[in-house]
Design a protein around this motif. Structure first.
Motif, PDB file in Angstrom:
ATOM      1  N   GLU A   2      -8.091 -26.662   4.346  1.00 37.37           N
ATOM      2  CA  GLU A   2      -7.456 -27.448   3.308  1.00 37.37           C
ATOM      3  C   GLU A   2      -5.942 -27.274   3.242  1.00 37.37           C
ATOM      4  O   GLU A   2      -5.246 -28.160   2.773  1.00 37.37           O
ATOM      5  CB  GLU A   2      -8.049 -27.088   1.952  1.00 37.37           C
ATOM      6  CG  GLU A   2      -9.530 -27.382   1.867  1.00 37.37           C
ATOM      7  CD  GLU A   2     -10.136 -26.894   0.570  1.00 37.37           C
ATOM      8  OE1 GLU A   2      -9.390 -26.360  -0.266  1.00 37.37           O
ATOM      9  OE2 GLU A   2     -11.346 -27.053   0.413  1.00 37.37           O
ATOM     10  N   THR A   3      -5.436 -26.133   3.674  1.00 34.26           N
ATOM     11  CA  THR A   3      -4.003 -25.880   3.521  1.00 34.26           C
ATOM     12  C   THR A   3      -3.330 -25.784   4.889  1.00 34.26           C
ATOM     13  O   THR A   3      -3.983 -25.680   5.924  1.00 34.26           O
ATOM     14  CB  THR A   3      -3.753 -24.566   2.755  1.00 34.26           C
ATOM     15  OG1 THR A   3      -4.202 -23.473   3.561  1.00 34.26           O
ATOM     16  CG2 THR A   3      -4.480 -24.553   1.425  1.00 34.26           C
ATOM     17  N   TRP A   5      -1.682 -23.243   5.848  1.00 35.90           N
ATOM     18  CA  TRP A   5      -1.911 -21.890   6.362  1.00 35.90           C
ATOM     19  C   TRP A   5      -3.228 -21.789   7.115  1.00 35.90           C
ATOM     20  O   TRP A   5      -3.336 -21.011   8.057  1.00 35.90           O
ATOM     21  CB  TRP A   5      -1.837 -20.866   5.237  1.00 35.90           C
ATOM     22  CG  TRP A   5      -0.444 -20.754   4.735  1.00 35.90           C
ATOM     23  CD1 TRP A   5       0.050 -21.199   3.545  1.00 35.90           C
ATOM     24  CD2 TRP A   5       0.662 -20.215   5.453  1.00 35.90           C
ATOM     25  NE1 TRP A   5       1.391 -20.959   3.474  1.00 35.90           N
ATOM     26  CE2 TRP A   5       1.802 -20.354   4.623  1.00 35.90           C
ATOM     27  CE3 TRP A   5       0.817 -19.630   6.698  1.00 35.90           C
ATOM     28  CZ2 TRP A   5       3.058 -19.914   5.017  1.00 35.90           C
ATOM     29  CZ3 TRP A   5       2.076 -19.195   7.081  1.00 35.90           C
ATOM     30  CH2 TRP A   5       3.174 -19.346   6.251  1.00 35.90           C
ATOM     31  N   ASP A   6      -4.222 -22.569   6.709  1.00 33.66           N
ATOM     32  CA  ASP A   6      -5.480 -22.587   7.463  1.00 33.66           C
ATOM     33  C   ASP A   6      -5.223 -23.049   8.892  1.00 33.66           C
ATOM     34  O   ASP A   6      -5.691 -22.432   9.849  1.00 33.66           O
ATOM     35  CB  ASP A   6      -6.493 -23.525   6.793  1.00 33.66           C
ATOM     36  CG  ASP A   6      -6.954 -23.029   5.440  1.00 33.66           C
ATOM     37  OD1 ASP A   6      -6.910 -21.803   5.203  1.00 33.66           O
ATOM     38  OD2 ASP A   6      -7.369 -23.872   4.620  1.00 33.66           O
ATOM     39  N   ASN A  47      -3.387 -15.871   6.386  1.00 33.62           N
ATOM     40  CA  ASN A  47      -4.101 -17.011   5.814  1.00 33.62           C
ATOM     41  C   ASN A  47      -4.426 -16.749   4.347  1.00 33.62           C
ATOM     42  O   ASN A  47      -4.208 -17.610   3.486  1.00 33.62           O
ATOM     43  CB  ASN A  47      -5.373 -17.277   6.605  1.00 33.62           C
ATOM     44  CG  ASN A  47      -6.054 -18.553   6.168  1.00 33.62           C
ATOM     45  OD1 ASN A  47      -5.441 -19.408   5.551  1.00 33.62           O
ATOM     46  ND2 ASN A  47      -7.319 -18.675   6.493  1.00 33.62           N
ATOM     47  N   ASN A  51      -2.785 -18.823   1.216  1.00 36.63           N
ATOM     48  CA  ASN A  51      -3.657 -19.637   0.363  1.00 36.63           C
ATOM     49  C   ASN A  51      -3.645 -19.185  -1.091  1.00 36.63           C
ATOM     50  O   ASN A  51      -3.811 -20.012  -1.992  1.00 36.63           O
ATOM     51  CB  ASN A  51      -5.091 -19.605   0.879  1.00 36.63           C
ATOM     52  CG  ASN A  51      -5.258 -20.406   2.149  1.00 36.63           C
ATOM     53  OD1 ASN A  51      -4.433 -21.252   2.470  1.00 36.63           O
ATOM     54  ND2 ASN A  51      -6.306 -20.131   2.893  1.00 36.63           N
ATOM     55  N   ASP A  55       3.827 -17.880   0.141  1.00 33.35           N
ATOM     56  CA  ASP A  55       4.122 -18.447   1.452  1.00 33.35           C
ATOM     57  C   ASP A  55       5.064 -17.538   2.236  1.00 33.35           C
ATOM     58  O   ASP A  55       4.948 -17.411   3.445  1.00 33.35           O
ATOM     59  CB  ASP A  55       4.768 -19.825   1.297  1.00 33.35           C
ATOM     60  CG  ASP A  55       3.778 -20.868   0.803  1.00 33.35           C
ATOM     61  OD1 ASP A  55       2.560 -20.638   0.927  1.00 33.35           O
ATOM     62  OD2 ASP A  55       4.236 -21.904   0.293  1.00 33.35           O
TER      63      ASP A  55
END
Length: 89
Positions: A2-3, A5-6, A47, A51, A55
């Motif tokens: 979803e993000t 970072w994923d 990650n 999330n 950041d």
């Protein structure tokens, strides 16, 4: 997935897996499997931080992972310690 970072950490982890698999088929191994534990855990921590918390913290962990891969796993192979292939004496 979803993000951002994923996606970033999955790409970094995938590159780490490809490096490990590439080096595992060499005639003379350069590193041990345990040396890949720190960067793999670093991707997971980055990650999680990205999330849920910060950041900047996630980016800092990914920079540490990159430095580890460059210094300990010696990728890309540069300098006098690089292995040129199976014909190396």
């Amino acid at each position: 997935m979803e993000t951002v970072w994923d996606w970033v950490t999955i790409i970094c982890f995938g590159g780490l897996v490809v490096l490990m698999l590439q080096r595992s088929v060499e005639e003379r191994t350069r590193d041990h499997l345990m040396e890949y534990l720190f960067p793999a855990l670093g991707c997971a921590v980055a990650n999680y931080l990205g999330n849920h918390y910060s950041d900047i913290g996630a980016a800092a962990v990914l920079v540490l992972v990159a430095v580890y891969v460059f210094k300990v796993l010696k990728f890309p192979p540069i300098g006098p310690n690089k292995m040129d292939g199976p014909d190396r004496p």
